[in-house]
Design an enzyme around this catalytic site. Structure first.
Site, PDB file in Angstrom:
ATOM      1  N   GLN A 128       2.017  -6.054  -3.266  1.00 27.86           N
ATOM      2  CA  GLN A 128       2.492  -6.174  -1.872  1.00 27.86           C
ATOM      3  C   GLN A 128       3.764  -5.338  -1.682  1.00 27.86           C
ATOM      4  OE1 GLN A 128       1.578  -9.548  -3.475  1.00 27.86           O
ATOM      5  NE2 GLN A 128      -0.388  -8.727  -2.899  1.00 27.86           N
ATOM      6  N   LYS A 179       1.762   2.139  -5.127  1.00 27.78           N
ATOM      7  CA  LYS A 179       2.271   1.588  -6.391  1.00 27.78           C
ATOM      8  C   LYS A 179       1.326   1.871  -7.561  1.00 27.78           C
ATOM      9  CE  LYS A 179       2.262  -2.429  -4.340  1.00 27.78           C
ATOM     10  NZ  LYS A 179       2.062  -2.076  -2.922  1.00 27.78           N
ATOM     11  N   ALA A 203      -7.345  -1.345   0.805  1.00 25.51           N
ATOM     12  CA  ALA A 203      -8.092  -1.187  -0.442  1.00 25.51           C
ATOM     13  C   ALA A 203      -8.749  -2.500  -0.871  1.00 25.51           C
ATOM     14  CB  ALA A 203      -7.158  -0.675  -1.540  1.00 25.51           C
ATOM     15  N   ASP A 256       0.808  -1.225   0.000  1.00 24.77           N
ATOM     16  CA  ASP A 256       0.000   0.000   0.000  1.00 24.77           C
ATOM     17  C   ASP A 256       0.843   1.279   0.000  1.00 24.77           C
ATOM     18  OD1 ASP A 256      -2.187  -1.725   0.157  1.00 24.77           O
ATOM     19  OD2 ASP A 256      -2.109  -1.734   2.337  1.00 24.77           O
ATOM     20  N   GLU A 257       1.993   1.227  -0.622  1.00 22.21           N
ATOM     21  CA  GLU A 257       2.892   2.385  -0.665  1.00 22.21           C
ATOM     22  C   GLU A 257       2.428   3.427  -1.685  1.00 22.21           C
ATOM     23  OE1 GLU A 257       3.832  -0.769  -1.148  1.00 22.21           O
ATOM     24  OE2 GLU A 257       5.325  -1.329   0.354  1.00 22.21           O
ATOM     25  N   GLY A 314      -4.540  -4.371  -3.734  1.00 22.90           N
ATOM     26  CA  GLY A 314      -5.558  -3.348  -3.992  1.00 22.90           C
ATOM     27  C   GLY A 314      -4.818  -2.081  -4.373  1.00 22.90           C
ATOM     28  N   HIS A 315      -4.861  -1.711  -5.623  1.00 19.99           N
ATOM     29  CA  HIS A 315      -4.100  -0.558  -6.126  1.00 19.99           C
ATOM     30  C   HIS A 315      -5.068   0.552  -6.526  1.00 19.99           C
ATOM     31  CE1 HIS A 315      -0.505  -3.399  -7.210  1.00 19.99           C
ATOM     32  NE2 HIS A 315      -0.843  -3.434  -5.941  1.00 19.99           N
ATOM     33  N   THR A 352      -9.538  -5.303   1.711  1.00 20.91           N
ATOM     34  CA  THR A 352     -10.393  -5.856   2.772  1.00 20.91           C
ATOM     35  C   THR A 352     -11.080  -4.782   3.607  1.00 20.91           C
ATOM     36  OG1 THR A 352      -8.454  -5.958   4.209  1.00 20.91           O
ATOM     37  CG2 THR A 352      -9.007  -7.960   3.006  1.00 20.91           C
ATOM     38  N   GLY A 353     -10.683  -3.513   3.425  1.00 21.54           N
ATOM     39  CA  GLY A 353     -11.297  -2.426   4.196  1.00 21.54           C
ATOM     40  C   GLY A 353     -10.827  -2.371   5.644  1.00 21.54           C
ATOM     41  N   ASP A 378       2.541  14.639   1.954  1.00 24.17           N
ATOM     42  CA  ASP A 378       1.537  15.602   2.420  1.00 24.17           C
ATOM     43  C   ASP A 378       0.846  15.157   3.708  1.00 24.17           C
ATOM     44  OD1 ASP A 378       0.563  13.679   0.299  1.00 24.17           O
ATOM     45  OD2 ASP A 378      -1.350  14.314   1.147  1.00 24.17           O
ATOM     46  N   LYS A 436       2.989  10.143  -0.166  1.00 24.10           N
ATOM     47  CA  LYS A 436       2.188  10.606   0.971  1.00 24.10           C
ATOM     48  C   LYS A 436       2.949  11.570   1.886  1.00 24.10           C
ATOM     49  CE  LYS A 436      -1.444   7.902   1.824  1.00 24.10           C
ATOM     50  NZ  LYS A 436      -2.370   6.778   2.066  1.00 24.10           N
TER      51      LYS A 436
HETATM   52  P1  GDP Z   1      -0.821   0.317  -3.516  1.00 23.82           P
HETATM   53  O1  GDP Z   1      -1.394  -0.956  -3.028  1.00 23.82           O
HETATM   54  O2  GDP Z   1       0.658   0.400  -3.279  1.00 23.82           O
HETATM   55  O3  GDP Z   1      -1.172   0.627  -4.935  1.00 23.82           O
HETATM   56  O4  GDP Z   1      -1.449   1.468  -2.597  1.00 23.82           O
HETATM   57  P2  GDP Z   1      -3.004   1.594  -2.174  1.00 23.82           P
HETATM   58  O5  GDP Z   1      -3.771   2.091  -3.327  1.00 23.82           O
HETATM   59  O6  GDP Z   1      -3.470   0.367  -1.509  1.00 23.82           O
HETATM   60  O7  GDP Z   1      -2.887   2.695  -1.000  1.00 23.82           O
HETATM   61  C1  GDP Z   1      -2.352   3.924  -1.232  1.00 23.82           C
HETATM   62  C2  GDP Z   1      -3.404   4.975  -0.843  1.00 23.82           C
HETATM   63  O8  GDP Z   1      -2.790   6.230  -0.726  1.00 23.82           O
HETATM   64  C3  GDP Z   1      -4.468   5.151  -1.888  1.00 23.82           C
HETATM   65  O9  GDP Z   1      -5.670   5.481  -1.234  1.00 23.82           O
HETATM   66  C4  GDP Z   1      -3.978   6.307  -2.732  1.00 23.82           C
HETATM   67  O10 GDP Z   1      -5.025   7.026  -3.351  1.00 23.82           O
HETATM   68  C5  GDP Z   1      -3.316   7.155  -1.676  1.00 23.82           C
HETATM   69  N1  GDP Z   1      -2.143   7.940  -2.124  1.00 23.82           N
HETATM   70  C6  GDP Z   1      -1.171   7.587  -2.999  1.00 23.82           C
HETATM   71  N2  GDP Z   1      -0.219   8.544  -3.055  1.00 23.82           N
HETATM   72  C7  GDP Z   1      -0.600   9.519  -2.192  1.00 23.82           C
HETATM   73  C8  GDP Z   1      -0.025  10.771  -1.773  1.00 23.82           C
HETATM   74  O11 GDP Z   1       1.070  11.159  -2.195  1.00 23.82           O
HETATM   75  N3  GDP Z   1      -0.718  11.499  -0.848  1.00 23.82           N
HETATM   76  C9  GDP Z   1      -1.906  11.092  -0.335  1.00 23.82           C
HETATM   77  N4  GDP Z   1      -2.510  11.861   0.555  1.00 23.82           N
HETATM   78  N5  GDP Z   1      -2.482   9.925  -0.708  1.00 23.82           N
HETATM   79  C10 GDP Z   1      -1.837   9.146  -1.612  1.00 23.82           C
HETATM   80  P1  IMO Z   2      -0.909  -4.212  -2.235  1.00 26.43           P
HETATM   81  O1  IMO Z   2      -0.453  -4.721  -3.579  1.00 26.43           O
HETATM   82  C1  IMO Z   2      -0.982  -4.741   2.106  1.00 26.43           C
HETATM   83  C2  IMO Z   2      -0.881  -8.874   3.588  1.00 26.43           C
HETATM   84  C3  IMO Z   2      -2.118  -9.362   4.294  1.00 26.43           C
HETATM   85  C4  IMO Z   2      -1.477 -10.326   5.293  1.00 26.43           C
HETATM   86  C5  IMO Z   2      -0.359 -10.949   4.477  1.00 26.43           C
HETATM   87  C6  IMO Z   2      -0.680 -12.297   3.869  1.00 26.43           C
HETATM   88  O2  IMO Z   2      -2.203  -3.502  -2.257  1.00 26.43           O
HETATM   89  O3  IMO Z   2       0.187  -3.453  -1.586  1.00 26.43           O
HETATM   90  P2  IMO Z   2      -2.209 -12.994   1.798  1.00 26.43           P
HETATM   91  O4  IMO Z   2      -3.667 -12.824   1.551  1.00 26.43           O
HETATM   92  O5  IMO Z   2      -1.330 -12.363   0.771  1.00 26.43           O
HETATM   93  O6  IMO Z   2      -1.817 -14.429   2.060  1.00 26.43           O
HETATM   94  O7  IMO Z   2      -1.933 -12.235   3.201  1.00 26.43           O
HETATM   95  O8  IMO Z   2      -0.062 -10.020   3.446  1.00 26.43           O
HETATM   96  N1  IMO Z   2      -1.125  -8.329   2.216  1.00 26.43           N
HETATM   97  C7  IMO Z   2      -1.109  -7.020   1.929  1.00 26.43           C
HETATM   98  N2  IMO Z   2      -0.972  -5.943   2.721  1.00 26.43           N
HETATM   99  N3  IMO Z   2      -1.112  -4.585   0.764  1.00 26.43           N
HETATM  100  C8  IMO Z   2      -1.220  -5.651  -0.051  1.00 26.43           C
HETATM  101  O9  IMO Z   2      -1.208  -5.556  -1.388  1.00 26.43           O
HETATM  102  C9  IMO Z   2      -1.267  -6.948   0.529  1.00 26.43           C
HETATM  103  N4  IMO Z   2      -1.399  -8.198   0.029  1.00 26.43           N
HETATM  104  C10 IMO Z   2      -1.295  -9.027   1.072  1.00 26.43           C
HETATM  105  O10 IMO Z   2      -2.793  -8.302   4.935  1.00 26.43           O
HETATM  106  O11 IMO Z   2      -0.898  -9.602   6.341  1.00 26.43           O
HETATM  107 MG    MG Z   3      -2.882  -1.659  -1.764  1.00 25.94          MG
END
Ligand code: GDP
Ligand code: IMO
Ligand code: MG
Length: 425
Positions: free
Chosen positions: A225, A17, A300, A14-15, A41-42, A302-303, A334, A332
């Site tokens: 991940q 990506k 993104a 969730d960085e 969840g991207h 599982t909520g 900001d 992030k």
């Molecule tokens: P991913 O799994 O690495 O693609 O990341 P996720 O989409 O799961 O989580 C990143 C969250 O941070 C999302 O809700 C994005 O909309 C949000 N996001 C991404 N970059 C930034 C940023 O620079 N600032 C803020 N405030 N939100 C961001």
């Molecule tokens: P993105 O691509 C954050 C975590 C799960 C759990 C562990 C193992 O959005 O960054 P799994 O279902 O893969 O066997 O669960 O990994 N996990 C993530 N955490 N972002 C993800 O994907 C994840 N995909 C799996 O929460 O701790």
């Molecule tokens: Mg994610």
């Protein structure tokens, strides 16, 4: 000119990506997912409109960009078809641009059942998986009993393979977990229908990627991940079941290691984690709550609320090394706008980099404190406008990890970025 760029997470996922892949694909010919599954969840935000992708590469919202799901991904057909239909309902052309590797293992219903039964059985020791069947599907791959996408397309072969593998898993479901066995007919009939839906998209992805390279096209490899969830290098056993680090961009797609020209490591300016397991910089105070609130830290997929903490530079440095990171993208930034003091973990004390779960639990972080800037950086696109306090943190990250910061993200929208060095050019 860069021909293939890997974008991956350096933390626990969730960085950001998805946002960065979407941004960079403006200059790519194709985007490839190479590991993970619909546990990912991207999130993409374009003009206030939000799209969350789980399996389909984050290049799908760019017209003309081809999207590939490589052999290293585990594919759950129900989730894939739902995602395709949802995107098509909102006007995105998917089926003419999405290609699926016939060598990718399928996540079958018994994998999902087993994932959930095991988590329940573990009780307090549960990993906190996404419950999507990821682990059991990768286990079948390694055990050489997977049903792969190519098998799904051959009704007779599918029937034979499914009969054998289901007998095996049903035995465990019934006698180890004391749960209801799954029905062969239901799984088989459903799989045949799914096969018909995806048939025309299934190809030899590796061959096509090499054709792209031969034509001088640019490929973007989209990780899922994060490095600390890597099956080998992460916080084992609290990890996912694939290699999330850069080597799997080659093995999960069929590129050679020498075809990778650039690795972009994404890190938040702080840290989050979903699910159980070690998290040395985790905060349980008002700062943690502030990060969660300002960062809108909910999973993104599982909520679930994400655990929050300060940026861990010891772990980030290890991720830079393991991935061979060319440049970092700090996202992030900001979210830190309101903080008076910002801390970065610079040492695990006497503890060497942990190799066992107990060592992770024993880590005691030492921090360096930085003054916050307490003004808005949201949406900034110019490095010169960034407050000096924020620049000091960016400089420190570079010095500590040895990797240059090439991008800074200042908001969730596609256009909210400071681009210092373009990974694509
Ligand atoms: P991913 O799994 O690495 O693609 O990341 P996720 O989409 O799961 O989580 C990143 C969250 O941070 C999302 O809700 C994005 O909309 C949000 N996001 C991404 N970059 C930034 C940023 O620079 N600032 C803020 N405030 N939100 C961001
Ligand atoms: P993105 O691509 C954050 C975590 C799960 C759990 C562990 C193992 O959005 O960054 P799994 O279902 O893969 O066997 O669960 O990994 N996990 C993530 N955490 N972002 C993800 O994907 C994840 N995909 C799996 O929460 O701790
Ligand atoms: Mg994610």
């Amino acid at each position: 000119m860069k021909k293939s760029v890997v974008v991956l997470g350096t933390q626990w996922g969730d960085e950001g990506k998805g946002k960065i892949v979407d941004l960079l694909t403006e200059r790519a010919d194709a985007v490839v997912r190479y590991q993970g599954g619909h546990n990912a969840g991207h999130t993409l935000i374009i003009n206030d409109e939000k799209t969350v992708l789980h399996l389909i590469p984050s290049g799908i919202l760019r017209d003309g960009v081809k999207c590939y799901i490589g052999n290293g991904v585990v594919i759950e057909p129900t989730a894939l078809i739902k995602e395709i239909k949802n995107l098509e309902a909102s006007g995105v052309d998917v089926q003419s641009r999405l290609y699926i590797s016939k060598a990718a293992p399928v996540i079958m219903p018994y994998h999902i059942t087993l994932d959930q039964l095991r988590e329940t059985k573990k009780g307090k020791q549960a990993i906190g998986t996404t419950g999507r069947g990821i682990g059991p599907s990768y286990e079948d791959k390694v055990a050489r009993r997977s049903i792969r996408i190519g098998d799904l397309l051959d009704a007779q072969l599918l029937k034979e393979k499914l009969a054998t593998v289901l007998e095996y898993h049903n035995f465990v479901i019934e006698h180890y977990h004391q749960a209801e066995p799954l029905s062969f007919d239901e799984i088989y009939q459903n799989a045949l229908q799914q096969a018909d839906f995806i048939r025309d998209m299934c190809i030899d992805v590796t061959g096509e990627l090499h054709e792209h390279l031969d034509q001088g096209h640019k490929l973007l490899m989209e990780g899922a991940q994060g490095s600390l969830l890597d099956i080998d290098h992460g916080t084992y056993p609290f990890v996912t079941s694939s290699n999330t680090t850069s080597g799997s961009a080659a093995s999960g797609s069929g590129l050679g290691a020498t075809h990778i020209d650039y690795v972009l490591g994404i890190t938040k300016a702080y840290t989050t984690r979903v699910g159980s397991g070690p998290f040395p910089t985790e905060l349980f105070d008002d700062d943690g709550a502030e990060l969660a609130k300002r960062g809108v830290e909910f999973g993104a997929t599982t909520g679930r609320p994400r655990r929050c903490g300060w940026l861990d530079l010891v772990a980030l440095k290890r991720a830079v090394q393991v991935n061979g990171v060319t440049g970092l993208c700090v996202t992030k930034l900001d979210v830190l706008d309101t903080f008076k003091t910002i801390k970065l973990c610079t040492s695990y004390g006497d503890q060497a980099f942990p190799g066992a779960a107990t060592e992770w639990e024993a880590v005691k972080c030492e921090y360096q404190s930085f003054s916050g800037w307490q003004s808005s950086t949201r949406g900034m696109t110019d490095l010169n406008k960034l407050p000096t306090e924020a620049k000091a943190i960016i400089d420190f990250i570079e010095k500590f990890t040895g990797a240059p910061v090439h991008m800074i993200s200042t908001g969730p929208d596609r256009c909210e970025n400071i681009l210092l060095v373009d990974p694509m050019s």
